[in-house]
Design an enzyme around this catalytic site. Structure first.
Site, PDB file in Angstrom:
ATOM      1  N   GLU A  24       0.837  -1.195   0.000  1.00 31.13           N
ATOM      2  CA  GLU A  24       0.000   0.000   0.000  1.00 31.13           C
ATOM      3  C   GLU A  24       0.876   1.250   0.000  1.00 31.13           C
ATOM      4  OE1 GLU A  24      -1.448   1.492   3.961  1.00 31.13           O
ATOM      5  OE2 GLU A  24      -1.529  -0.665   4.341  1.00 31.13           O
ATOM      6  N   LYS A  85      -6.614   9.801   0.611  1.00 32.28           N
ATOM      7  CA  LYS A  85      -6.472   8.472   1.207  1.00 32.28           C
ATOM      8  C   LYS A  85      -7.593   7.613   0.645  1.00 32.28           C
ATOM      9  CE  LYS A  85      -5.822   6.328   5.761  1.00 32.28           C
ATOM     10  NZ  LYS A  85      -5.826   6.568   7.223  1.00 32.28           N
ATOM     11  N   VAL A 105      -5.703  -0.457   2.670  1.00 31.72           N
ATOM     12  CA  VAL A 105      -5.782  -1.908   2.495  1.00 31.72           C
ATOM     13  C   VAL A 105      -6.823  -2.274   1.442  1.00 31.72           C
ATOM     14  CG1 VAL A 105      -6.459  -4.074   3.619  1.00 31.72           C
ATOM     15  CG2 VAL A 105      -4.894  -2.492   4.780  1.00 31.72           C
ATOM     16  N   ASP A 137     -18.778   2.930  12.862  1.00 34.11           N
ATOM     17  CA  ASP A 137     -17.476   3.115  12.231  1.00 34.11           C
ATOM     18  C   ASP A 137     -16.784   1.765  12.088  1.00 34.11           C
ATOM     19  OD1 ASP A 137     -15.071   3.986  11.277  1.00 34.11           O
ATOM     20  OD2 ASP A 137     -14.690   5.442  12.862  1.00 34.11           O
ATOM     21  N   SER A 139     -14.301  -0.359   9.301  1.00 35.02           N
ATOM     22  CA  SER A 139     -13.443  -0.187   8.134  1.00 35.02           C
ATOM     23  C   SER A 139     -13.929  -1.005   6.941  1.00 35.02           C
ATOM     24  CB  SER A 139     -12.013  -0.608   8.479  1.00 35.02           C
ATOM     25  OG  SER A 139     -11.203  -0.636   7.322  1.00 35.02           O
ATOM     26  N   ALA A 140     -13.762  -0.410   5.756  1.00 32.88           N
ATOM     27  CA  ALA A 140     -14.065  -1.116   4.512  1.00 32.88           C
ATOM     28  C   ALA A 140     -13.122  -2.286   4.280  1.00 32.88           C
ATOM     29  CB  ALA A 140     -13.984  -0.149   3.329  1.00 32.88           C
ATOM     30  N   ASP A 141     -11.999  -2.325   5.009  1.00 30.87           N
ATOM     31  CA  ASP A 141     -11.053  -3.432   4.840  1.00 30.87           C
ATOM     32  C   ASP A 141     -11.710  -4.786   5.079  1.00 30.87           C
ATOM     33  OD1 ASP A 141      -9.253  -1.346   4.583  1.00 30.87           O
ATOM     34  OD2 ASP A 141      -8.148  -1.791   6.424  1.00 30.87           O
ATOM     35  N   LYS A 158      -5.234  -3.293  13.829  1.00 30.88           N
ATOM     36  CA  LYS A 158      -4.622  -2.231  14.623  1.00 30.88           C
ATOM     37  C   LYS A 158      -5.144  -2.298  16.067  1.00 30.88           C
ATOM     38  CE  LYS A 158      -3.758   0.940  10.785  1.00 30.88           C
ATOM     39  NZ  LYS A 158      -4.354   0.208   9.669  1.00 30.88           N
TER      40      LYS A 158
END
Length: 304
Positions: A24, A85, A105, A137, A139-141, A158
């Site tokens: 990335e 981003k 990611v 909230d 993440s799209a990951d 994380k």
């Protein structure tokens, strides 16, 4: 058909049919200051070469998708201002509008799959943020791992996230979460956590076979390889826990929300650990790059 611009090194590897590992670019634009960002990016690329594969750092430059960056492009990106981003939601828009963006990611997985690259090394994936029952909230990951057939090597999720809920979402989405060489799910900056890894594999060949088997079964999505940071580089979880809690409390009291939460927390943890979190982050990314190179080579061997 998307026009992909390959670096000379990546194009040569594709022509030769040799192993390639995607990287990335947000670590360059949003992870650390210049020139350290360029130095670390170059070191991670060299780690992949030394392990027998070709690095392919992915970014959008002036509306063009680049898979592999030349040295001058890497340096320019490291000094660029106001770089977007990019995740799944804004990837296409950046390309369509001629913008410049660094891939997260999710966006890196999309680009890697378009380029025929099966393995991607990163630091840690995004996931379910603390308080997501109110903020939603997530993440799209996580959904990308369920949709795009790329093997992602990370040091877990994380540590600022709600990791148990992150693992629950991955299970619901049918994403294999494979602990590398241990039964514990790694804690990102820490090699161990109190959570079990759903699956365990002990060598790159097993991981490569699982990747190929998923394709043979017609299963969508990729797999997450949870690779623990080397113990010599880790920060113990009991040291980190109160620091993360303090950073989260400060974010809440200051009304930090949305995309601003992660960079705020990471910066405060960097300050509170007197830079140790960044040192550990660099070590774990390099460790992941080396494992990803081994997996990529095993995939080439399986398909010959």
């Amino acid at each position: 058909m998307i026009d992909i611009k390959y670096s000379a090194e990546v194009q040569a590897a594709k022509s030769a049919g040799t192993a390639i590992v995607a990287l990335e670019s947000t670590i360059i634009t949003h992870g650390m200051p210049y020139p350290q960002n360029i130095e670390v990016a170059a070191q991670v690329e060299q780690d992949i070469r030394d392990a027998g594969a070709t690095p392919a750092t992915i970014a959008v430059l002036d509306g063009h998708l680049h898979v592999g960056l030349e040295a001058d492009q890497l340096k320019a990106l490291g000094q660029a201002k106001n770089v977007a981003k990019l995740s799944r939601a804004d990837f296409a828009a950046c390309l369509a509008c001629g913008g410049t963006g660094a891939t997260t990611v999710a966006a890196t997985m999309i680009a890697a799959h378009l380029a025929g690259i099966d393995v991607f090394a990163t630091g840690g994936i995004g996931g379910v943020h603390k308080g997501a029952d109110q903020s939603f909230d997530i993440s799209a990951d996580l959904l990308e791992l369920a949709a795009t057939p790329v093997t992602v090597v990370a040091a877990g999720a994380k540590a600022i996230l709600d990791v148990p809920k992150t693992l629950e979402v991955l299970e619901t989405q049918g994403v294999p979460v494979i602990g590398y060489g241990q039964d514990s799910f790694p804690g990102f900056w820490s090699s161990q956590s109190n959570l079990a890894a759903p699956l365990r594999m002990d060598d790159a060949a097993q991981i490569a076979r699982a990747h190929v088997m998923r394709q043979a079964l017609g299963l969508p999505g990729g797999q997450l390889i949870a690779n623990p940071i080397p113990k010599s580089d880790e920060i113990a979880a009991d040291i980190l826990a109160p620091i993360i809690d303090q950073a989260q409390s400060e974010a809440d009291s200051q009304g930090v929300s949305g995309k601003a939460v992660t960079p705020f927390l990471l910066q405060r943890i960097f300050e509170l650990t007197e830079g140790r979190s960044l040192t550990a982050n660099i070590a774990l990314v390099r460790n992941n790059a080396r494992l990803a190179a081994q997996i990529a080579q095993q995939l080439i061997a399986l398909r010959q």
